[in-house]
Scaffold this motif. Structure first.
Motif, mmCIF file in Angstrom:
data_model
loop_
_atom_site.group_PDB
_atom_site.id
_atom_site.type_symbol
_atom_site.label_atom_id
_atom_site.label_comp_id
_atom_site.label_asym_id
_atom_site.label_seq_id
_atom_site.Cartn_x
_atom_site.Cartn_y
_atom_site.Cartn_z
ATOM 1 N N VAL A 50 0.878 -1.482 0.125
ATOM 2 C CA VAL A 50 -0.366 -0.035 -0.152
ATOM 3 C C VAL A 50 1.199 1.074 -0.101
ATOM 4 O O VAL A 50 2.016 1.177 0.603
ATOM 5 C CB VAL A 50 -1.066 -0.494 0.964
ATOM 6 C CG1 VAL A 50 -1.393 1.567 1.251
ATOM 7 C CG2 VAL A 50 -1.828 -1.497 1.271
ATOM 8 N N VAL A 51 0.547 2.534 -0.947
ATOM 9 C CA VAL A 51 0.869 3.656 -0.830
ATOM 10 C C VAL A 51 0.112 4.424 -0.124
ATOM 11 O O VAL A 51 -1.106 4.557 -0.665
ATOM 12 C CB VAL A 51 1.768 4.080 -2.020
ATOM 13 C CG1 VAL A 51 1.947 5.412 -1.983
ATOM 14 C CG2 VAL A 51 2.760 3.073 -3.051
ATOM 15 N N LEU A 52 0.892 5.153 1.211
ATOM 16 C CA LEU A 52 -0.683 6.261 1.296
ATOM 17 C C LEU A 52 0.287 7.948 1.053
ATOM 18 O O LEU A 52 1.108 8.386 0.596
ATOM 19 C CB LEU A 52 -0.286 6.611 2.720
ATOM 20 C CG LEU A 52 -0.616 5.393 3.751
ATOM 21 C CD1 LEU A 52 -0.125 5.982 4.781
ATOM 22 C CD2 LEU A 52 -3.075 5.545 3.669
ATOM 23 N N MET A 53 -0.135 8.499 -0.567
ATOM 24 C CA MET A 53 0.024 9.349 -1.598
ATOM 25 C C MET A 53 -0.639 10.371 -1.771
ATOM 26 O O MET A 53 -2.138 10.804 -1.529
ATOM 27 C CB MET A 53 -0.362 8.876 -2.721
ATOM 28 C CG MET A 53 0.171 10.145 -4.253
ATOM 29 S SD MET A 53 2.020 9.298 -4.382
ATOM 30 C CE MET A 53 2.388 8.146 -4.890
ATOM 31 N N ARG A 68 2.810 5.788 -12.257
ATOM 32 C CA ARG A 68 4.120 5.228 -12.648
ATOM 33 C C ARG A 68 4.245 4.514 -11.826
ATOM 34 O O ARG A 68 4.556 2.870 -12.576
ATOM 35 C CB ARG A 68 4.958 6.230 -12.786
ATOM 36 C CG ARG A 68 4.495 7.112 -13.775
ATOM 37 C CD ARG A 68 6.648 8.129 -14.100
ATOM 38 N NE ARG A 68 6.402 9.016 -15.061
ATOM 39 C CZ ARG A 68 7.157 9.705 -14.886
ATOM 40 N NH1 ARG A 68 8.338 10.210 -14.294
ATOM 41 N NH2 ARG A 68 7.520 11.314 -15.864
ATOM 42 N N ILE A 69 3.871 3.922 -10.414
ATOM 43 C CA ILE A 69 3.701 3.228 -9.588
ATOM 44 C C ILE A 69 3.311 1.950 -10.636
ATOM 45 O O ILE A 69 3.801 0.558 -10.011
ATOM 46 C CB ILE A 69 3.637 3.896 -8.317
ATOM 47 C CG1 ILE A 69 4.767 4.740 -7.580
ATOM 48 C CG2 ILE A 69 3.905 2.378 -7.379
ATOM 49 C CD1 ILE A 69 3.962 5.223 -6.709
ATOM 50 N N ARG A 77 -1.481 -1.294 -3.641
ATOM 51 C CA ARG A 77 -2.942 -0.123 -3.665
ATOM 52 C C ARG A 77 -2.134 1.445 -3.245
ATOM 53 O O ARG A 77 -1.588 1.043 -2.447
ATOM 54 C CB ARG A 77 -3.070 -1.285 -2.804
ATOM 55 C CG ARG A 77 -3.619 -2.920 -2.714
ATOM 56 C CD ARG A 77 -4.915 -2.866 -4.453
ATOM 57 N NE ARG A 77 -5.674 -2.027 -3.710
ATOM 58 C CZ ARG A 77 -7.139 -2.128 -4.359
ATOM 59 N NH1 ARG A 77 -7.193 -2.111 -5.341
ATOM 60 N NH2 ARG A 77 -8.407 -1.987 -3.954
ATOM 61 N N VAL A 78 -2.900 1.850 -4.004
ATOM 62 C CA VAL A 78 -2.280 3.710 -3.498
ATOM 63 C C VAL A 78 -4.144 4.273 -3.287
ATOM 64 O O VAL A 78 -4.332 4.116 -3.685
ATOM 65 C CB VAL A 78 -1.975 4.582 -4.930
ATOM 66 C CG1 VAL A 78 -1.742 6.072 -4.563
ATOM 67 C CG2 VAL A 78 -1.182 3.648 -5.980
ATOM 68 N N VAL A 79 -3.316 4.588 -1.774
ATOM 69 C CA VAL A 79 -4.690 6.098 -1.245
ATOM 70 C C VAL A 79 -4.354 6.883 -0.741
ATOM 71 O O VAL A 79 -2.881 7.403 -0.853
ATOM 72 C CB VAL A 79 -5.256 5.220 0.023
ATOM 73 C CG1 VAL A 79 -5.864 5.819 1.092
ATOM 74 C CG2 VAL A 79 -5.336 3.592 0.632
ATOM 75 N N VAL A 80 -4.713 8.069 -1.868
ATOM 76 C CA VAL A 80 -4.846 9.560 -1.943
ATOM 77 C C VAL A 80 -4.787 9.643 -0.592
ATOM 78 O O VAL A 80 -6.130 9.832 0.360
ATOM 79 C CB VAL A 80 -5.217 9.549 -2.757
ATOM 80 C CG1 VAL A 80 -5.358 10.891 -2.946
ATOM 81 C CG2 VAL A 80 -4.321 9.193 -4.640
ATOM 82 N N LEU A 81 -4.310 11.026 -0.227
ATOM 83 C CA LEU A 81 -4.772 11.410 1.135
ATOM 84 C C LEU A 81 -4.333 13.189 0.614
ATOM 85 O O LEU A 81 -4.461 13.546 -0.266
ATOM 86 C CB LEU A 81 -3.231 11.709 2.416
ATOM 87 C CG LEU A 81 -3.010 10.261 2.200
ATOM 88 C CD1 LEU A 81 -1.638 10.496 3.359
ATOM 89 C CD2 LEU A 81 -3.806 9.702 3.552
ATOM 90 N N LEU A 94 -7.617 9.260 -9.740
ATOM 91 C CA LEU A 94 -8.860 7.954 -10.015
ATOM 92 C C LEU A 94 -8.418 7.574 -11.338
ATOM 93 O O LEU A 94 -8.077 6.448 -11.303
ATOM 94 C CB LEU A 94 -10.316 8.641 -9.498
ATOM 95 C CG LEU A 94 -11.221 7.962 -10.349
ATOM 96 C CD1 LEU A 94 -11.237 5.922 -9.082
ATOM 97 C CD2 LEU A 94 -13.058 7.960 -9.849
ATOM 98 N N ALA A 95 -8.117 8.499 -12.146
ATOM 99 C CA ALA A 95 -8.148 7.784 -13.664
ATOM 100 C C ALA A 95 -7.077 6.642 -13.762
ATOM 101 O O ALA A 95 -6.652 6.686 -14.800
ATOM 102 C CB ALA A 95 -8.384 9.344 -14.430
ATOM 103 N N ALA A 96 -5.811 7.536 -12.839
ATOM 104 C CA ALA A 96 -4.190 7.517 -12.613
ATOM 105 C C ALA A 96 -4.481 5.915 -12.062
ATOM 106 O O ALA A 96 -3.170 5.411 -11.792
ATOM 107 C CB ALA A 96 -3.601 8.089 -11.967
ATOM 108 N N GLY A 97 -5.530 5.696 -11.399
ATOM 109 C CA GLY A 97 -5.366 4.264 -10.951
ATOM 110 C C GLY A 97 -5.347 4.488 -9.195
ATOM 111 O O GLY A 97 -5.242 2.973 -8.685
ATOM 112 N N ALA A 98 -5.794 5.421 -8.389
ATOM 113 C CA ALA A 98 -5.351 4.701 -7.169
ATOM 114 C C ALA A 98 -6.918 4.614 -7.128
ATOM 115 O O ALA A 98 -7.892 3.996 -7.627
ATOM 116 C CB ALA A 98 -6.311 6.612 -6.430
ATOM 117 N N CYS A 99 -6.453 3.765 -5.889
ATOM 118 C CA CYS A 99 -8.307 2.712 -5.473
ATOM 119 C C CYS A 99 -8.466 2.691 -4.311
ATOM 120 O O CYS A 99 -9.675 2.803 -3.967
ATOM 121 C CB CYS A 99 -7.631 1.548 -4.832
ATOM 122 S SG CYS A 99 -6.832 1.172 -3.470
#
Length: 216
Positions: A50-53, A68-69, A77-81, A94-99
């Motif tokens: 998981v990446v907290l981004m 890129r990741i 799995r990327v979770v945006v902060l 979201l379009a970049a793939g953040a879950c």
């Protein structure tokens, strides 16, 4: 253990996130990054679950780093902060793939739960962020159909859950609203994603709004 990478240009924020995650027995911090470019390098080396981004950083932003990741490691799995003034960045992320998307002022328990949900294949969203994303996505898709199929073979309860997803409610809020367990709601949402062909919860919510599914 859930291997987690922290990405934020503010050292104090990263320190707080590290302390919170290290207070658990199932989340391990495997690296930190202060820029998008550094996040890409760290993700390649540490191979986090998981990446907290963070989204707004000097140089490469969080959206580009997310893309890129995930190009290199699709299972990550990327979770945006996000903050309240990040609206213009939400849909691109979201379009970049953040879950998932979590407000930076989320309660500690909500953040830890988001990491666990993401690692398990879920899509954690703060309620207010989900509502903002649905509004933005609905406007963006005004002239074209969302990438979901027709509603078919839905149970009455699934239709009820669909309407509440469209209203921007989180799984916990839906569970409280219809008086069922959280696991039951998760099962209904998973079934709705499968039956409609919607790739994400946001697509499902927009599908509900555009289809006229509203809570009673």
């Amino acid at each position: 253990m859930i291997a987690t990478l922290l990405v934020d240009d503010q050292q104090l924020v990263r320190a707080g996130l590290r302390m919170l995650c290290e207070s658990t027995t199932d989340i391990e911090i495997v690296g930190e990054a202060a820029t998008g470019a550094e996040a890409v390098r760290r993700a390649e080396a540490a191979r986090p679950d998981v990446v907290l981004m963070d989204l707004r950083m000097p140089g490469m932003d969080g959206t580009t780093a997310t893309r890129r990741i995930l190009q290199a490691r699709p299972a990550t799995r990327v979770v945006v902060l996000t903050t309240f003034d990040d609206d213009e960045h939400l849909y691109p992320a979201l379009a970049a793939g953040a879950c998932g998307f979590l407000a930076k002022d989320a309660a500690p328990g909500e953040l830890l739960d988001a990491v666990r949900q993401a690692a398990a294949g879920g899509s954690p969203f703060s309620g207010d962020v989900l509502r903002r994303l649905v509004g933005e996505a609905t406007r963006a898709w005004t002239s074209r159909e969302p990438s979901c199929g027709p509603v078919k073979e839905l149970t009455g309860r699934e239709r009820e859950v669909l309407a509440l997803v469209g209203a921007g409610l989180t799984n916990a809020e839906i569970a409280a609203r219809i008086h069922v367990g959280l696991t039951t709601v998760k099962t209904h949402v998973a079934s709705l994603l499968r039956k409609t062909g919607c790739p994400t919860r946001v697509h499902l919510a927009v599908f509900a709004v555009r289809g006229g599914h509203t809570p009673d």
